[in-house]
Design a protein around this motif. Structure first.
Motif: not given
Ligand SMILES: *Cc1c(COP(=O)(O)O)cnc(C)c1O
Length: 506
Positions: A294, A319, A375, A378-380, A384, A387
């Motif tokens: 990440m 993560f 995840p 969390s990614f949405q 980036r 992260w």
């Protein structure tokens, strides 16, 4: 059922009735209050002894199955004082013992949906869209790790993922070498020849997996580590040659990308070459280090991971997802056929023809949580660059701690941190005996825990007792660690005095 009894029971389930919705909100609010008060307490631990915690729990909850139900207000209040107040607080910056992260808010929100929707990932008809979300997460994760023909499945964590890696490796080896189908026929007579190689710093779940798979712990051949705690390639070569000479059959090579103590990353590229040369299944245990993917700044450390036959990733470590949340990835999606089975009631073969996605064929579990949502959300919800920043801060904290300890003559640091652990010893004025140092370091850790000041780990390096920070809180500050290090010194000095008194008396 009479109307009033039904209304009452209705309040115990989530339904579309207004009464149910109100009860849900009420009970969730109570739970949130309990959680908030625990977080607001702002200490890594209460310091209570196991006995005291047990007594408090029994006092608040004398009956396991009480005749009459308590009110939510009352029960949650008791829960606060008996449980939440004496829980180790992963939210605190000085909770720094294990690979145990403070959970991200998107993950916590996902948990509400995961448990409320209560889907099960084994079959399409128990999950619907959740299956597609998990598949999306797996496809995305494979791309992130460079496995472009890959596939994966969510697991309970690294232990299960490592078991799966070795399971597939074992099935493949027996089929290829002896045309033997272990899934159907059990272990072949030659099974005692099968050997697994990993470094002597690999996680204990490798031995556990070997044992569960019927190969026995002695099937695991530990390869020496170099000065930086990474697998020593010369020793690997030697061990492989020796095994071949003895007529043994090495079939799997495991790299650790982030060892538990030192965070060391084995030489992935060289190991993948060795695996090809000797026809070994190459599994990378990236339970800890996987999170580096990440970070644009740090992901180069995992160079070569895309050559793995399978990878262990833990979302509940770097993560920052709530436990439990792991993944197992394979480079060749057809590898899952080694373990797939069909149940007429769940995933009949006809479903395969109609391309109904039943994930049960890829898992050791049947009923399985929709953990992929954590995840996914969390990614949405986190960019980036954020992260990247979270990983950067986590790793730089370890560098800070390393520098502070290096500059302090009361400490010996055992390594330069590669990830976010720092292993060190309190060595006082340097005149202490080895036995005294061992004892003092254990006492320091115990004292910090019993005082509720900090939760740090102990470990042994070549028989020497050490202390360890495992830093997984991106919000901790160098300042927090600096104070902790001072306290460790104070405690070390006090305990040394106490030790001398004890010895004087005896
Ligand atoms: C944590 C860890 C494991 C075990 O994973 P769980 O999620 O605890 O089951 C395995 N390998 C490594 C390197 C780990 O750090």
């Amino acid at each position: 059922m009479t109307g009033s009894v039904k209304t009452k029971i209705d309040a115990f389930f989530l339904t579309n009735s207004q009464g149910s919705m109100e009860s849900y909100q009420h009970v969730m609010n109570q739970a949130m209050e309990t959680l908030k008060s625990a977080v607001l307490a702002n200490a890594p631990f209460s310091g209570a002894s196991p006995q005291l915690v047990k007594e408090g729990l029994e006092a608040q909850f004398p009956e396991f199955l009480p005749e009459a139900a308590g009110s939510p207000r009352e029960v949650f209040h008791k829960l606060s004082s008996a449980v939440a107040d004496h829980a180790v607080s992963v939210h605190h910056p000085l909770c720094a013992a294990h690979l145990h992260c403070p959970p991200m808010l998107p993950g916590l929100a996902a948990e509400v949906l995961i448990s409320g929707l209560n889907l099960s990932m084994d079959s399409w008809d128990q999950s619907g869209a959740a299956t597609m979300v998990e598949q999306m997460v797996m496809d995305g994760l494979c791309r992130l790790f460079g496995l472009y023909e890959g596939d994966g499945v969510m697991t309970s964590g690294g232990t299960q993922s490592n078991l799966m890696g070795l399971l597939l490796a074992r099935e493949r080896a027996a089929l290829k070498l002896w045309n033997w189908d272990i899934k159907k026929q059990g272990l072949p007579v030659e099974h005692h020849l099968l050997k697994i190689l990993c470094s002597d710093a690999a996680h204990f779940s490798v031995q556990q997996a070997a044992s569960v798979l019927g190969l026995g712990e002695e099937a695991v051949i530990p390869v020496k580590t170099d000065a930086a705690h990474r697998m020593c390639m010369n020793d690997l070569e030697e061990k492989l040659k020796q095994l071949k000479k003895e007529g043994k059959v090495p079939f799997a090579l495991i790299a650790t990308a982030g060892t538990t103590d030192f965070g060391a990353i084995d030489p992935l590229e060289k190991m993948s070459q060795a695996a090809k040369q000797y026809d070994l299944w190459f599994h990378v245990d990236a339970a800890y280090g996987g999170g580096l993917m990440m970070s644009d700044q740090h992901k180069h450390k995992l160079k070569g991971i895309d050559e793995a036959d399978s990878i262990t990733v833990d979302f509940h470590k770097m993560f920052y997802q709530p436990i439990s949340c792991g993944a197992f990835l394979v480079n060749d999606r057809s590898s899952f056929s080694y373990m797939k089975r069909h149940a007429d009631y769940l995933n009949p073969e006809e479903d395969d023809e109609e391309e109904v996605p039943n994930l049960v064929g890829k898992s050791l579990q049947t009923t399985r949580r929709f953990d992929a949502l954590k995840p996914f959300l969390s990614f949405q919800l986190i960019s980036r660059s954020d992260w990247s920043e979270i990983i950067r801060r986590t790793l730089s904290l370890a560098k800070d701690a390393y520098k502070m300890l290096e500059h302090d003559s009361s400490f010996t640091v055992m390594h330069k941190p590669e990830l976010s652990t720092v292993v060190f010893r309190y060595t006082g004025d340097g005149m202490l005996t080895e036995d005294a140092v061992n004892l003092l370091n254990y006492r320091i850790r115990d004292r910090l825990l019993a005082n509720g000041e900090a939760v740090i780990a102990r470990t042994k390096v070549k028989g020497h007792a050490c202390l360890k920070f495992t830093l997984l809180n991106p919000l901790a500050e160098a300042e927090d660690l600096s104070k902790l290090i001072q306290r460790i010194k104070e405690i070390g000095q006090n305990e040394w005095r106490r030790l001398q008194n004890e010895e004087g008396r005896s």
